[in-house]
Design a protein around this motif. Structure first.
Motif, PDB file in Angstrom:
ATOM      1  N   TYR A 161       0.902  -1.120   0.003  1.00  0.00           N
ATOM      2  CA  TYR A 161      -0.075   0.027  -0.067  1.00  0.00           C
ATOM      3  C   TYR A 161       0.838   1.173  -0.100  1.00  0.00           C
ATOM      4  O   TYR A 161       1.009   1.890   1.024  1.00  0.00           O
ATOM      5  CB  TYR A 161      -0.975   0.123   1.252  1.00  0.00           C
ATOM      6  N   PRO A 162       1.234   1.623  -1.204  1.00  0.00           N
ATOM      7  CA  PRO A 162       2.133   2.768  -1.404  1.00  0.00           C
ATOM      8  C   PRO A 162       1.633   4.066  -0.885  1.00  0.00           C
ATOM      9  O   PRO A 162       2.452   5.093  -0.250  1.00  0.00           O
ATOM     10  CB  PRO A 162       2.842   2.867  -2.752  1.00  0.00           C
ATOM     11  N   PHE A 163       0.309   4.330  -0.774  1.00  0.00           N
ATOM     12  CA  PHE A 163      -0.217   5.433  -0.141  1.00  0.00           C
ATOM     13  C   PHE A 163      -0.145   5.550   1.119  1.00  0.00           C
ATOM     14  O   PHE A 163       0.170   6.882   1.761  1.00  0.00           O
ATOM     15  CB  PHE A 163      -1.720   5.409  -0.527  1.00  0.00           C
ATOM     16  N   LEU A 164       0.218   4.595   1.917  1.00  0.00           N
ATOM     17  CA  LEU A 164       0.750   4.913   3.434  1.00  0.00           C
ATOM     18  C   LEU A 164       1.832   5.710   3.567  1.00  0.00           C
ATOM     19  O   LEU A 164       2.099   6.518   4.468  1.00  0.00           O
ATOM     20  CB  LEU A 164       0.506   3.379   3.986  1.00  0.00           C
ATOM     21  N   LEU A 165       2.776   5.059   2.787  1.00  0.00           N
ATOM     22  CA  LEU A 165       4.219   5.612   2.957  1.00  0.00           C
ATOM     23  C   LEU A 165       4.000   7.483   2.498  1.00  0.00           C
ATOM     24  O   LEU A 165       4.559   8.103   3.300  1.00  0.00           O
ATOM     25  CB  LEU A 165       5.195   5.094   1.854  1.00  0.00           C
ATOM     26  N   SER A 166       3.157   7.485   1.280  1.00  0.00           N
ATOM     27  CA  SER A 166       3.417   8.908   0.906  1.00  0.00           C
ATOM     28  C   SER A 166       2.519   9.714   2.066  1.00  0.00           C
ATOM     29  O   SER A 166       2.822  10.807   2.034  1.00  0.00           O
ATOM     30  CB  SER A 166       2.598   8.750  -0.290  1.00  0.00           C
ATOM     31  N   SER A 167       1.391   9.262   2.567  1.00  0.00           N
ATOM     32  CA  SER A 167       0.739   9.676   3.585  1.00  0.00           C
ATOM     33  C   SER A 167       1.490  10.170   4.761  1.00  0.00           C
ATOM     34  O   SER A 167       1.388  11.363   5.377  1.00  0.00           O
ATOM     35  CB  SER A 167      -0.569   8.994   3.876  1.00  0.00           C
TER      36      SER A 167
END
Length: 130
Positions: free
Chosen positions: A68-74
């Motif tokens: 879930y790459p959006f976790l890292l960006s968030s």
């Protein structure tokens, strides 16, 4: 019975058996795909992380960030130093947003964990003793 008729009947029965077997295999495949989807979902990964300890928890966290790459960006946007200054927000308000974001993440994780615990307890209570 005519031998031609018997051969035709045998062929028809064989075709129906093959169709039934294919339907059963499709149904089993669909059930297995659904089970894999459930086991790789965020809730299953999070509930598995609560049971892990030490290094395996860290590796599972890295695996979640890959999946879930959006976790890292968030998280990087939440902790970026220039995020509060670039939006024209005062420094104190930027800290409040960061802590508020952390609070929301912690609260959601707590809710997911409690839900998993309740489901596990209800499934244990519903199984009969043998």
């Amino acid at each position: 019975m005519n031998p031609r008729h018997a051969a035709h009947l045998d062929r028809t029965v064989r075709i129906e058996l093959l169709r039934a077997r294919a339907a059963l295999e499709r149904e089993a495949l669909a059930a297995n795909v659904a089970e894999v989807g459930r086991s790789l979902g965020p809730l299953a990964l999070l509930s598995g992380a609560t049971r892990s300890r030490g290094g395996s928890l860290l590796m599972q966290g890295i695996g979640m960030l890959r999946q879930y790459p959006f976790l890292l960006s968030s998280l990087t946007a939440l902790f970026a130093r220039g995020a509060a200054a670039s939006g024209g927000v005062a420094r104190g308000a930027g800290r409040a947003v960061k802590w508020g974001g952390l609070g929301v993440i912690a609260w959601q994780a707590w809710r997911l964990w409690l839900g998993a615990q309740r489901r596990a307890a209800s499934s244990r209570d519903s199984t009969p003793f043998r």
